[in-house]
Design an enzyme around this catalytic site. Structure first.
Site, PDB file in Angstrom:
ATOM      1  CD  GLN A  17       3.865   0.757  -2.481  1.00 44.44           C
ATOM      2  OE1 GLN A  17       4.636   0.438  -3.026  1.00 44.44           O
ATOM      3  NE2 GLN A  17       2.593   1.709  -2.300  1.00 44.44           N
ATOM      4  CD  GLU A 139       4.797   5.456  -6.425  1.00 50.27           C
ATOM      5  OE1 GLU A 139       5.183   4.309  -5.043  1.00 50.27           O
ATOM      6  OE2 GLU A 139       5.857   5.175  -7.697  1.00 50.27           O
ATOM      7  CG  ASP A 168       4.859   4.685  -1.972  1.00 53.81           C
ATOM      8  OD1 ASP A 168       5.220   5.613  -1.702  1.00 53.81           O
ATOM      9  OD2 ASP A 168       3.326   5.023  -2.505  1.00 53.81           O
ATOM     10  N   GLY A 247      17.408   2.175 -25.045  1.00 57.46           N
ATOM     11  CA  GLY A 247      19.201   2.296 -25.241  1.00 57.46           C
ATOM     12  C   GLY A 247      19.148   2.461 -27.028  1.00 57.46           C
ATOM     13  N   GLY A 248      20.136   1.573 -27.580  1.00 55.47           N
ATOM     14  CA  GLY A 248      19.970   1.755 -28.669  1.00 55.47           C
ATOM     15  C   GLY A 248      20.312   1.055 -29.551  1.00 55.47           C
TER      16      GLY A 248
HETATM   17  N1  CAO Z   1       1.418   7.260  18.771  1.00 55.99           N
HETATM   18  C1  CAO Z   1       0.549   8.484  18.907  1.00 55.99           C
HETATM   19  N2  CAO Z   1       1.648   8.940  17.440  1.00 55.99           N
HETATM   20  C2  CAO Z   1       1.246   8.743  16.494  1.00 55.99           C
HETATM   21  C3  CAO Z   1       1.828   7.426  16.605  1.00 55.99           C
HETATM   22  C4  CAO Z   1       1.972   6.430  17.840  1.00 55.99           C
HETATM   23  N3  CAO Z   1       2.665   5.145  17.490  1.00 55.99           N
HETATM   24  N4  CAO Z   1       2.360   7.596  15.056  1.00 55.99           N
HETATM   25  C5  CAO Z   1       2.990   7.890  14.685  1.00 55.99           C
HETATM   26  N5  CAO Z   1       2.616   8.683  15.498  1.00 55.99           N
HETATM   27  C6  CAO Z   1       1.720  10.324  14.782  1.00 55.99           C
HETATM   28  C7  CAO Z   1       3.180  10.970  14.466  1.00 55.99           C
HETATM   29  O1  CAO Z   1       3.527  11.469  15.509  1.00 55.99           O
HETATM   30  C8  CAO Z   1       2.427  12.200  13.726  1.00 55.99           C
HETATM   31  O2  CAO Z   1       1.840  13.688  14.614  1.00 55.99           O
HETATM   32  P1  CAO Z   1       1.444  15.169  14.441  1.00 55.99           P
HETATM   33  O3  CAO Z   1       2.178  15.591  12.846  1.00 55.99           O
HETATM   34  O4  CAO Z   1       1.347  15.760  15.532  1.00 55.99           O
HETATM   35  O5  CAO Z   1       3.230  15.156  14.692  1.00 55.99           O
HETATM   36  C9  CAO Z   1       1.060  11.467  12.996  1.00 55.99           C
HETATM   37  O6  CAO Z   1       0.829  10.578  13.835  1.00 55.99           O
HETATM   38  C10 CAO Z   1       0.719  11.471  11.739  1.00 55.99           C
HETATM   39  O7  CAO Z   1       2.326  11.558  10.934  1.00 55.99           O
HETATM   40  P2  CAO Z   1       1.879  11.734   9.462  1.00 55.99           P
HETATM   41  O8  CAO Z   1       2.500  12.802   9.265  1.00 55.99           O
HETATM   42  O9  CAO Z   1       3.352  10.633   8.647  1.00 55.99           O
HETATM   43  O10 CAO Z   1       0.961  11.486   9.025  1.00 55.99           O
HETATM   44  P3  CAO Z   1      -0.277  11.768   7.820  1.00 55.99           P
HETATM   45  O11 CAO Z   1      -0.950  10.036   7.529  1.00 55.99           O
HETATM   46  O12 CAO Z   1      -0.536  12.547   7.797  1.00 55.99           O
HETATM   47  O13 CAO Z   1       1.311  11.698   6.490  1.00 55.99           O
HETATM   48  C11 CAO Z   1       2.097  10.802   5.082  1.00 55.99           C
HETATM   49  C12 CAO Z   1       0.980  10.445   5.536  1.00 55.99           C
HETATM   50  C13 CAO Z   1       2.799   9.409   4.283  1.00 55.99           C
HETATM   51  C14 CAO Z   1       1.653  11.218   3.579  1.00 55.99           C
HETATM   52  C15 CAO Z   1       3.480  10.938   5.153  1.00 55.99           C
HETATM   53  O14 CAO Z   1       3.894  10.388   6.556  1.00 55.99           O
HETATM   54  C16 CAO Z   1       4.431  10.869   5.115  1.00 55.99           C
HETATM   55  O15 CAO Z   1       4.877  12.140   3.730  1.00 55.99           O
HETATM   56  N6  CAO Z   1       5.645  10.589   4.536  1.00 55.99           N
HETATM   57  C17 CAO Z   1       7.341  11.004   4.592  1.00 55.99           C
HETATM   58  C18 CAO Z   1       6.883  10.306   2.733  1.00 55.99           C
HETATM   59  C19 CAO Z   1       6.323   9.419   2.540  1.00 55.99           C
HETATM   60  O16 CAO Z   1       6.625   8.002   3.231  1.00 55.99           O
HETATM   61  N7  CAO Z   1       5.373   8.601   1.876  1.00 55.99           N
HETATM   62  C20 CAO Z   1       4.969   7.670   0.926  1.00 55.99           C
HETATM   63  C21 CAO Z   1       3.701   7.057   1.968  1.00 55.99           C
HETATM   64  S1  CAO Z   1       3.887   5.800   0.973  1.00 55.99           S
HETATM   65  O17 CAO Z   1       2.515   5.711  -0.454  1.00 55.99           O
END
Ligand code: CAO
Length: 415
Positions: A17, A139, A168, A247-248
């Site tokens: 998001q 979030e 988010d 606020g106030g």
């Molecule tokens: N092709 C191949 N690999 C891909 C890719 C693509 N097109 N796009 C992503 N990937 C891979 C990434 O390289 C990553 O791999 P590694 O871990 O091996 O380096 C993997 O996919 C996943 O990435 P991620 O760790 O970001 O995904 P997740 O689902 O495990 O975590 C989240 C999700 C949201 C917790 C994390 O991305 C995060 O903390 N983001 C920052 C904070 C944020 O934006 N949070 C809000 C999310 S909305 O509520």
């Protein structure tokens, strides 16, 4: 008519998001947003909370309007080459991977600079540098770590998160501002830069008034506009203030006619000082306008609970819209508690493009929230979200790849 961000190309590596709300805004302002997704799967939200089998969820469609989708395997060497070509062609890379993921793909800030020194690299992370910088964040984690949860809810209950996605979507907004600001600075310097919006920081920015109150509390030990005053106890930290106004101008949520069966038959009522005499007239307590116990804001503060109880006796005789109509005649600030159903059906929001009906080839018509920011010279036209990989060939052709090369990359699993 042109669009404010015409000519700006965004390499959109966002998912879920926070990041997608940022790039959606930029797309609405006219940027060409190229969303890079994993072949076969795509943004995880495509399949989350689905209401129609095998069709992109509303979660996805409502966060990814006006974008193009390309599927590239960023871990495939040839896929990386395609990404390098995209980095050279784009102005901004936006990502919200978990910390370190972009580096692990081989796209460090230094490498991106080598490829395109004008590139702006914008990131959402859960936390800024510090003890939690490596944590993954969603979030509600941000709402809790940013001070929103500890200050939301009622004094006698647990911390509460809000339905507004301040972690988010709030951080996406902050990041979008950072990006357009960096684009503006680039017109002077010719250089790109890194833009970071940490979700904890974004939430805290929106909770700014609560840090104000923390310092007031430390200095005086009491905050008279809080419901804890005068009978409750204040501790060391800003308490939950229920529905009190920040606020106030004291305010509270009051029952309206029908509250016994309708969970949203309520109105927010503000006892704004300049209209106090009018409030007294409306609720039939004319004597309060001159009674020294009620006539001044300071005199009213210790009696707010009783005052709101008296006002509520009046609001309970009207439905929330009737109350709103009467109170507005006297400039008394108030607002009905609107349900999502009422908002979805509100004609004026349709008219301004804040609620928009969009047609999608697989799901048909659905409602979405349009661009809440209206530019007079850059009107927003909300276009449906892309299907997974819908624009891969189109974007590859724009990068100069021939049909034969595109087909070879597809066979190699790079795209
Ligand atoms: N092709 C191949 N690999 C891909 C890719 C693509 N097109 N796009 C992503 N990937 C891979 C990434 O390289 C990553 O791999 P590694 O871990 O091996 O380096 C993997 O996919 C996943 O990435 P991620 O760790 O970001 O995904 P997740 O689902 O495990 O975590 C989240 C999700 C949201 C917790 C994390 O991305 C995060 O903390 N983001 C920052 C904070 C944020 O934006 N949070 C809000 C999310 S909305 O509520």
């Amino acid at each position: 008519m042109g669009k404010a961000l015409d000519g700006v190309r965004i390499l959109d590596f966002t998912h879920v998001q926070s990041g997608p709300t940022c790039t959606q805004l930029l797309a609405w302002f006219g940027a060409d947003v190229i969303k890079v997704e994993r072949a076969g799967a795509g943004d995880i939200t495509r399949e989350q909370l689905r209401d129609i089998p095998d069709v992109d969820s509303l979660y996805f469609t409502m966060l990814n309007h006006n974008k193009r989708s390309v599927t590239i395997d960023t871990k495939n060497p040839e896929g990386k080459q395609v990404l390098e070509a995209l980095i050279q062609k784009c102005d901004v890379l936006v990502e919200n991977f978990a910390p370190g993921a972009l580096d692990r793909m081989g796209f460090t800030w230094e490498r991106i600079q080598e490829l395109n020194p004008r590139m702006i690299v914008a990131s959402v992370k859960g936390f800024g540098p510090g003890p939690y910088e490596d944590c993954k964040v969603y979030e509600n984690v941000a709402q809790c770590a940013g001070g929103a949860a500890s200050t939301t809810g009622f004094d006698d209950g647990p911390p509460v998160v809000t339905g507004a996605q301040i972690g988010d979507s709030g951080t996406g907004l902050h990041l979008a501002l950072g990006i357009v600001t960096a684009l503006y600075q680039r017109t002077q310097t010719g250089r790109g830069q890194r833009v970071l919006a940490a979700m904890q920081d974004g939430v805290l920015n929106l909770c700014r008034v609560k840090l104000r109150d923390q310092q007031r509390l430390e200095r005086t030990g009491v905050m008279k506009e809080y419901p804890q005053y005068p009978n409750g106890k204040f501790g060391e930290a800003v308490p939950r203030a229920g529905n009190a106004s920040g606020g106030g101008q004291p305010g509270w949520i009051l029952k309206c006619k029908g509250w016994e069966t309708d969970p949203n038959a309520y109105i927010y009522f503000i006892t704004q000082a300049p209209v106090w005499a009018k409030i007294c007239n409306v609720i039939g307590k004319e004597e309060w306008a001159t009674d020294p116990d009620y006539a001044t804001p300071a005199a009213r503060l210790p009696r707010l609970k009783d005052i709101f109880a008296e006002i509520e006796r009046w609001t309970m005789t009207k439905n929330k819209f009737e109350a709103m109509q009467i109170l507005n005649k006297y400039d008394i600030p108030c607002g009905p508690i609107l349900s999502m159903k009422e908002i979805a059906e509100e004609p004026s929001l349709r008219k301004t493009g804040t609620i928009v009906e969009v047609d999608h080839p697989m799901r048909g018509k659905y409602l979405t929230v349009g661009n809440p920011i209206k530019l007079s010279d850059s009107p927003t036209e909300v276009k449906r979200s892309p299907l997974l990989g819908e624009h891969t060939d189109e974007v590859m052709a724009e990068l100069g790849y021939s049909p034969e090369q595109i087909s070879a990359l597809r066979t190699a699993g790079a795209i």
